[in-house]
Design an enzyme around this catalytic site. Sequence first.
Site: not given
Ligand code: UT7
Length: 312
Positions: A111, A235, A265
């Site tokens: 990215c 980004h 993204n």
């Molecule tokens: O170009 C660089 C590429 N990558 C990035 O920039 C990614 C950076 N990270 C992010 O954008 C975020 O971490 C995410 C959007 C990927 C995830 O958001 P988050 O607020 O960090 O959520 P999390 O990973 O802490 O997950 C919270 C909860 C989890 O459930 P539990 O364990 O609390 O029961 C996940 O399993 O949300 C759940 N979860 C979802 N729920 C509904 C994860 N993905 C999803 C989803 N829909 N799509």
Amino acid sequence: MGLAVAGLGTAVPEERLTNADLEAVLDTSDDWIVERTGIRERRVAAPGEDAATLAVAAGAAAIKDAGLTPADIDLLVVATCTPVQAMPATAALVQDALGLSCGAFDLAAACSGFVYGLVAAAGMAPDRPALVIGAETLTRITDPDDRGTRILFGDGAGAAVLAPSPLADRGLLSWDLGCDGSVASLLEIPAGRRFIEMEGREVFRRAVRIVVESAAVALERAGLTAAEVDLFVPHQANVRIIEACGTRMGIGAERTAVNLDRYGNTSAASIPIALAEAAEEGRLNDGDIVLLSGFGAGMTWASAVLRWEGRS
Ligand code: UT7
């Protein structure tokens, strides 16, 4: 002479994948995706479309926007982590399709690739026009069953022609490039596997810190402060990352380009697409200070500060 952005172009596939579409096939919801990422839809490449075809469309538009012809371009850099094939470089396919007769290579910095490409072009072709393109088909390397990544990524391309400006103070003023390979496993496609594997929360945490630090270094090298930035083009990974960076730098939404709600993204394509849309919307004026900052797999990061050259 400064090396300024003389033309911009974008190309995105027609097909849209909305949050409602994803709700139908994954255990997720529009509310969750919008609240946690800001994304509402992404574009998906059609059969026959790939990083090269998107790059060609964006590149041709940028050359036209610059008022140049393919014969004027002296260097082609294609930033991509979704090359069409392992060999040759996607840049070779793009060079041929655009009718360029210059050196051409791919740049792999995920990215951060577009900003890395700008810096590379500025160093390699400081007094001749160069074409830098970010082009990706991330939906093809995203696991359709993984709700943690599929909601994030989209396809598209953005391109910029860099050309010497008659005004010495316009163009690329400074930059900061970095890489920390010790955390490469946070965002990767392990050898032999097909799809992106990501530790989203850790990438998020590091991204905010990296962007804020890298932007500060680049601004300091230009003798500027965040208060003097007219447009911040980050980004487009997650609106919460962008807002957290903006808050820490004191750059508000009115000075920030955000379009991830419509594209998700798109990795190396995200900054040039956002920059081109900002230019189209009239958000860039002659003399403006523009801060570009990206982060991604590697982990890599890259910031660049430009003084915008307005075109009549
Ligand atoms: O170009 C660089 C590429 N990558 C990035 O920039 C990614 C950076 N990270 C992010 O954008 C975020 O971490 C995410 C959007 C990927 C995830 O958001 P988050 O607020 O960090 O959520 P999390 O990973 O802490 O997950 C919270 C909860 C989890 O459930 P539990 O364990 O609390 O029961 C996940 O399993 O949300 C759940 N979860 C979802 N729920 C509904 C994860 N993905 C999803 C989803 N829909 N799509």
